[in-house]
Design a protein around this motif. Structure first.
Motif, PDB file in Angstrom:
ATOM      1  N   LEU A  94       0.824  -1.213   0.000  1.00 52.47           N
ATOM      2  CA  LEU A  94       0.000   0.000   0.000  1.00 52.47           C
ATOM      3  C   LEU A  94       0.857   1.262   0.000  1.00 52.47           C
ATOM      4  CD1 LEU A  94      -2.886  -0.936   2.455  1.00 52.47           C
ATOM      5  CD2 LEU A  94      -2.985  -0.734  -0.028  1.00 52.47           C
TER       6      LEU A  94
ATOM      7  N   GLN B  69       0.695   4.230  -2.971  1.00 49.62           N
ATOM      8  CA  GLN B  69       0.127   5.543  -2.678  1.00 49.62           C
ATOM      9  C   GLN B  69       0.682   6.633  -3.577  1.00 49.62           C
ATOM     10  OE1 GLN B  69      -2.371   6.055  -0.502  1.00 49.62           O
ATOM     11  NE2 GLN B  69      -2.444   8.191  -1.138  1.00 49.62           N
TER      12      GLN B  69
ATOM     13  N   ALA C 277      -6.884   0.132  -5.075  1.00 46.17           N
ATOM     14  CA  ALA C 277      -6.363   1.412  -4.592  1.00 46.17           C
ATOM     15  C   ALA C 277      -6.619   2.528  -5.597  1.00 46.17           C
ATOM     16  CB  ALA C 277      -4.869   1.294  -4.297  1.00 46.17           C
TER      17      ALA C 277
ATOM     18  N   HIS D 127      -9.050   5.802  -5.148  1.00 48.75           N
ATOM     19  CA  HIS D 127      -8.547   7.160  -5.334  1.00 48.75           C
ATOM     20  C   HIS D 127      -9.420   7.934  -6.318  1.00 48.75           C
ATOM     21  CE1 HIS D 127      -5.467  10.317  -5.412  1.00 48.75           C
ATOM     22  NE2 HIS D 127      -5.687  10.384  -6.713  1.00 48.75           N
TER      23      HIS D 127
ATOM     24  N   ARG E 173     -11.266   9.802   2.603  1.00 50.82           N
ATOM     25  CA  ARG E 173     -10.020   9.121   2.263  1.00 50.82           C
ATOM     26  C   ARG E 173      -9.544   8.210   3.395  1.00 50.82           C
ATOM     27  NH1 ARG E 173      -7.816  10.865  -2.361  1.00 50.82           N
ATOM     28  NH2 ARG E 173      -8.562  12.824  -3.228  1.00 50.82           N
ATOM     29  N   LYS E 174      -9.774   8.621   4.643  1.00 53.52           N
ATOM     30  CA  LYS E 174      -9.353   7.795   5.768  1.00 53.52           C
ATOM     31  C   LYS E 174     -10.099   6.466   5.757  1.00 53.52           C
ATOM     32  CE  LYS E 174      -8.964   7.804  10.820  1.00 53.52           C
ATOM     33  NZ  LYS E 174      -9.200   8.590  12.067  1.00 53.52           N
TER      34      LYS E 174
ATOM     35  N   GLN F  70      -8.776   4.285   2.953  1.00 57.75           N
ATOM     36  CA  GLN F  70      -7.518   3.653   3.315  1.00 57.75           C
ATOM     37  C   GLN F  70      -7.755   2.450   4.223  1.00 57.75           C
ATOM     38  OE1 GLN F  70      -4.285   4.182   2.313  1.00 57.75           O
ATOM     39  NE2 GLN F  70      -5.224   5.517   0.781  1.00 57.75           N
TER      40      GLN F  70
ATOM     41  N   ARG G  33      -6.684  -1.401   3.444  1.00 60.38           N
ATOM     42  CA  ARG G  33      -5.895  -2.215   4.376  1.00 60.38           C
ATOM     43  C   ARG G  33      -6.595  -3.538   4.662  1.00 60.38           C
ATOM     44  NH1 ARG G  33      -4.795   2.867   6.789  1.00 60.38           N
ATOM     45  NH2 ARG G  33      -6.549   2.593   8.242  1.00 60.38           N
TER      46      ARG G  33
END
Length: 330
Positions: A24, A28, A121, A125, A170-171, A174, A178
């Protein structure tokens, strides 16, 4: 065609949580640099559609979707008109992430499972902006029985399925990534059709549904759920492929194992006839997958472990935008 994977895999990143974090972290910066600013506006998704809210009418142009014909205005003006639609201001995207045992393999720059996480991912985004939400259902193989499973009866059934609720921010995205990256791949077969059908339950408002898999399960298993999904949502199928699934190298006797059944074979790759038959069978299999996706009306993106997957994704998004400006979305 049997799923065959070389017994000796390429060098892998660290195992467990360290491995997931390393993947990850590496993704990013790559995703941010290449995908930022690629889409117009804060509310556009990977598959920009015409929206669902009614708007004004305009004269028909070649390439317009005839399903949006505005017949009352056409009758009044005697000129064909289509009804413009306004895109929803909030997009909900759901991912169906297949992490069957066949994804825990790779002979290129990446493992197939790493490309799956990378695609998720990039999609996160592109989606999580302006209050858009993203959720996922993740499937892997059935839990392995006690003792050795290789050579015996492999686990069967829908496997282990997990639903990660759709959230904005976004948090939260993420955290979802994960959870996907940290999913343990288990041996055995998982039912891709059941995984796709989880996106149909419960019924949701129109949005984007993305299925990320190698699609090695028989098309009759997942084709119907995918067509059902397409009735209400824009559907993107991300197919993950390794070059060894398309052709065999000439390396002499090669031990291969099916990661989903545990069957072990030794293949004489020096036989040109065998390599030719393998390549022909693989090409026919991929053609059948592409045909089923086409029948379902899904947009099709193929990512390979030996290529720059992010560049392929950028080109795909650019092509979607170009098709949109010409009046089509496929």
């Amino acid at each position: 065609m049997a799923r065959a994977a070389a017994v000796t895999p390429p060098t892998r990143p660290p195992a467990g949580g360290d491995r997931s974090g390393a993947v990850l972290a590496r993704l990013q910066l790559m995703v941010t640099r290449k995908l930022d600013g690629l889409l117009q506006g804060d509310y556009a998704g990977l598959l920009p559609g015409p929206g669902s809210e009614a708007g004004e009418s305009r004269e028909y142009r070649p390439g317009d979707d005839v399903r949006r014909m505005d017949w009352p205005v056409t009758a009044r003006t005697t000129m064909p008109h289509v009804r413009r639609t306004v895109a929803d201001r909030e997009l909900e995207t759901w991912l169906a992430v297949d992490l069957s045992a066949s994804l825990d393999f790779g002979t290129g720059r990446w493992l197939k499972r790493d490309v799956v996480v990378a695609a998720a991912a990039a999609l996160a985004h592109l989606t999580v902006r302006g209050g858009n939400r993203i959720g996922a259902v993740v499937g892997t193989g059935a839990p392995a029985p006690a003792g050795r499973w290789r050579g015996g009866s492999p686990p069967a059934g829908p496997g282990s399925l997990h639903r990660l609720p759709a959230r904005a921010g976004r948090k939260e995205a993420q955290g979802l990534l994960r959870a996907i990256a940290g999913t343990e791949i288990r041996p055995g077969r998982s039912d891709l059709g059941v995984l796709v059908d989880m996106l149909n339950r419960p019924p949701r408002r129109r949005g984007v549904a993305v299925v990320i898999s190698d699609f090695l399960a028989p098309p009759q298993q997942w084709g119907r759920p995918l067509r059902k999904l397409r009735v209400r949502h824009d559907v993107l199928a991300v197919e993950v492929v390794d070059p060894r699934e398309l052709e065999l190298p000439d390396v002499g006797v090669l031990p291969v194992v099916d990661p989903e059944t545990g069957e072990l074979h030794e293949v004489q790759t020096a036989d040109p006839g065998l390599r030719r038959r393998y390549a022909e069978s693989a090409a026919a299999q991929r053609a059948a997958i592409a045909a089923e996706l086409r029948t379902a009306g899904a947009a099709h993106l193929r990512l390979r472990t030996d290529r720059d997957w992010l560049l392929d994704m950028v080109r795909f998004v650019a092509a979607q935008r170009h098709a949109r400006t010409r009046g089509t979305t496929r």
